[in-house]
Design a protein around this motif. Sequence first.
Motif, PDB file in Angstrom:
ATOM      1  N   ALA A   1       6.527 -43.473  53.123  1.00 39.63           N
ATOM      2  CA  ALA A   1       6.785 -42.089  53.514  1.00 39.63           C
ATOM      3  C   ALA A   1       7.335 -41.278  52.356  1.00 39.63           C
ATOM      4  N   ALA A   2       7.943 -41.954  51.370  1.00 40.39           N
ATOM      5  CA  ALA A   2       8.540 -41.256  50.239  1.00 40.39           C
ATOM      6  C   ALA A   2       7.596 -41.157  49.060  1.00 40.39           C
ATOM      7  N   ALA A   3       6.403 -41.770  49.165  1.00 42.16           N
ATOM      8  CA  ALA A   3       5.477 -41.733  48.037  1.00 42.16           C
ATOM      9  C   ALA A   3       5.032 -40.304  47.775  1.00 42.16           C
ATOM     10  N   THR A   4       4.967 -39.920  46.501  1.00 41.83           N
ATOM     11  CA  THR A   4       4.594 -38.561  46.120  1.00 41.83           C
ATOM     12  C   THR A   4       3.097 -38.482  45.907  1.00 41.83           C
ATOM     13  N   ALA A   5       2.432 -37.665  46.707  1.00 34.93           N
ATOM     14  CA  ALA A   5       0.981 -37.533  46.588  1.00 34.93           C
ATOM     15  C   ALA A   5       0.636 -36.702  45.360  1.00 34.93           C
ATOM     16  N   ARG A   6      -0.461 -37.079  44.707  1.00 42.24           N
ATOM     17  CA  ARG A   6      -1.001 -36.291  43.610  1.00 42.24           C
ATOM     18  C   ARG A   6      -2.368 -35.779  44.029  1.00 42.24           C
ATOM     19  N   THR A   7      -2.816 -34.742  43.398  1.00 41.70           N
ATOM     20  CA  THR A   7      -4.144 -34.219  43.718  1.00 41.70           C
ATOM     21  C   THR A   7      -5.155 -34.906  42.813  1.00 41.70           C
ATOM     22  N   GLY A   8      -6.290 -35.253  43.401  1.00 42.04           N
ATOM     23  CA  GLY A   8      -7.346 -35.890  42.631  1.00 42.04           C
ATOM     24  C   GLY A   8      -7.083 -37.353  42.382  1.00 42.04           C
ATOM     25  N   TRP A   9      -8.084 -38.020  41.805  1.00 46.69           N
ATOM     26  CA  TRP A   9      -7.998 -39.445  41.532  1.00 46.69           C
ATOM     27  C   TRP A   9      -8.300 -39.688  40.063  1.00 46.69           C
ATOM     28  N   ALA A  10      -7.493 -40.533  39.435  1.00 46.89           N
ATOM     29  CA  ALA A  10      -7.789 -40.973  38.080  1.00 46.89           C
ATOM     30  C   ALA A  10      -8.978 -41.924  38.117  1.00 46.89           C
ATOM     31  N   PRO A  11      -9.660 -42.152  36.961  1.00 45.75           N
ATOM     32  CA  PRO A  11     -10.829 -43.035  36.974  1.00 45.75           C
ATOM     33  C   PRO A  11     -10.527 -44.424  37.517  1.00 45.75           C
ATOM     34  N   GLY A  12      -9.414 -45.008  37.122  1.00 45.64           N
ATOM     35  CA  GLY A  12      -9.073 -46.332  37.623  1.00 45.64           C
ATOM     36  C   GLY A  12      -8.856 -46.336  39.112  1.00 45.64           C
ATOM     37  N   GLU A  13      -8.259 -45.268  39.628  1.00 47.59           N
ATOM     38  CA  GLU A  13      -8.028 -45.173  41.060  1.00 47.59           C
ATOM     39  C   GLU A  13      -9.348 -45.022  41.806  1.00 47.59           C
ATOM     40  N   SER A  14     -10.300 -44.314  41.206  1.00 45.74           N
ATOM     41  CA  SER A  14     -11.619 -44.188  41.828  1.00 45.74           C
ATOM     42  C   SER A  14     -12.287 -45.555  41.924  1.00 45.74           C
ATOM     43  N   PHE A  15     -12.125 -46.388  40.897  1.00 42.45           N
ATOM     44  CA  PHE A  15     -12.661 -47.756  40.952  1.00 42.45           C
ATOM     45  C   PHE A  15     -12.022 -48.518  42.103  1.00 42.45           C
ATOM     46  N   ALA A  16     -10.708 -48.386  42.231  1.00 44.62           N
ATOM     47  CA  ALA A  16     -10.001 -49.089  43.302  1.00 44.62           C
ATOM     48  C   ALA A  16     -10.493 -48.636  44.662  1.00 44.62           C
ATOM     49  N   LEU A  17     -10.671 -47.326  44.835  1.00 35.59           N
ATOM     50  CA  LEU A  17     -11.146 -46.804  46.123  1.00 35.59           C
ATOM     51  C   LEU A  17     -12.557 -47.284  46.440  1.00 35.59           C
ATOM     52  N   ALA A  18     -13.423 -47.284  45.431  1.00 36.01           N
ATOM     53  CA  ALA A  18     -14.807 -47.696  45.651  1.00 36.01           C
ATOM     54  C   ALA A  18     -14.904 -49.147  46.097  1.00 36.01           C
ATOM     55  N   ASN A  19     -13.935 -49.965  45.696  1.00 35.05           N
ATOM     56  CA  ASN A  19     -13.965 -51.393  46.012  1.00 35.05           C
ATOM     57  C   ASN A  19     -12.987 -51.785  47.112  1.00 35.05           C
ATOM     58  N   LEU A  20     -12.289 -50.808  47.695  1.00 38.30           N
ATOM     59  CA  LEU A  20     -11.219 -51.122  48.633  1.00 38.30           C
ATOM     60  C   LEU A  20     -11.714 -51.870  49.868  1.00 38.30           C
ATOM     61  N   ASP A  21     -12.710 -51.321  50.548  1.00 38.56           N
ATOM     62  CA  ASP A  21     -13.175 -51.952  51.787  1.00 38.56           C
ATOM     63  C   ASP A  21     -13.734 -53.346  51.518  1.00 38.56           C
ATOM     64  N   ARG A  22     -14.491 -53.497  50.432  1.00 39.04           N
ATOM     65  CA  ARG A  22     -15.048 -54.805  50.087  1.00 39.04           C
ATOM     66  C   ARG A  22     -13.939 -55.816  49.831  1.00 39.04           C
TER      67      ARG A  22
END
Length: 209
Positions: free
Chosen positions: A128-149
């Motif tokens: 609940a205390a995590a600070t949201a940022r706008t947009g995704w860094a390239p590494g984070e995009s990789f993590a998101l693309a592979n999250l469900d798998r």
Amino acid sequence: MIVWLNGPFGGGKTQVAHELHRRLPGSVVCDPEQVGYGLHRALPPALRGDFQDLRAWRSGVVEVLGLADAHRDGAVLVPMTVVEPEYLDQTVGELRRRGADVRHVALLARPETVRRRLRGRSLGRPLAAATARTGWAPGESFALANLDRCLHRLRGPEFAEHLRTDDLDVPAVAERAARLCGLDLLPPAGPLRRRAQQRWTALRHVHVR
């Protein structure tokens, strides 16, 4: 003992490994990604795919972790995402076949939890205390693309022990992982020092491919 911390990319493995390191005298953190980055640097850019697909990475990880385990009195802490059963067998399985005491713990969470952690880049405080940022860094995009798998594969029985981390901070995850492995931890640092430690770890170590 080798403690292999598995989990989705961006799920907090490195933070938990370093929390364990601070509270386990004599322990050492060994990051198999460094073996992969070395192999990437030796290859032309056009050939730099997923380094886990290289047999040299899998055999190199076994050799490096085996050496560390043989020459350290404390635990060898390994934060590394591996979701291919064949690759898990060729790393964790091969180490066990060579006589190493390898404890494997998969840090799991709901997809929305991992997404919030990626935005805040901190498993070190309540979500609940995590600070949201706008947009995704390239590494984070990789993590998101592979999250469900990653989450789907890691639920399999070959990836046990499973540790749910949705409502836990770093010290609590480390303590539960230690209990699963039969390890006794020193007490955690105070809140201010702990936040500083986790920020320093994030600056130096937390990354996803």
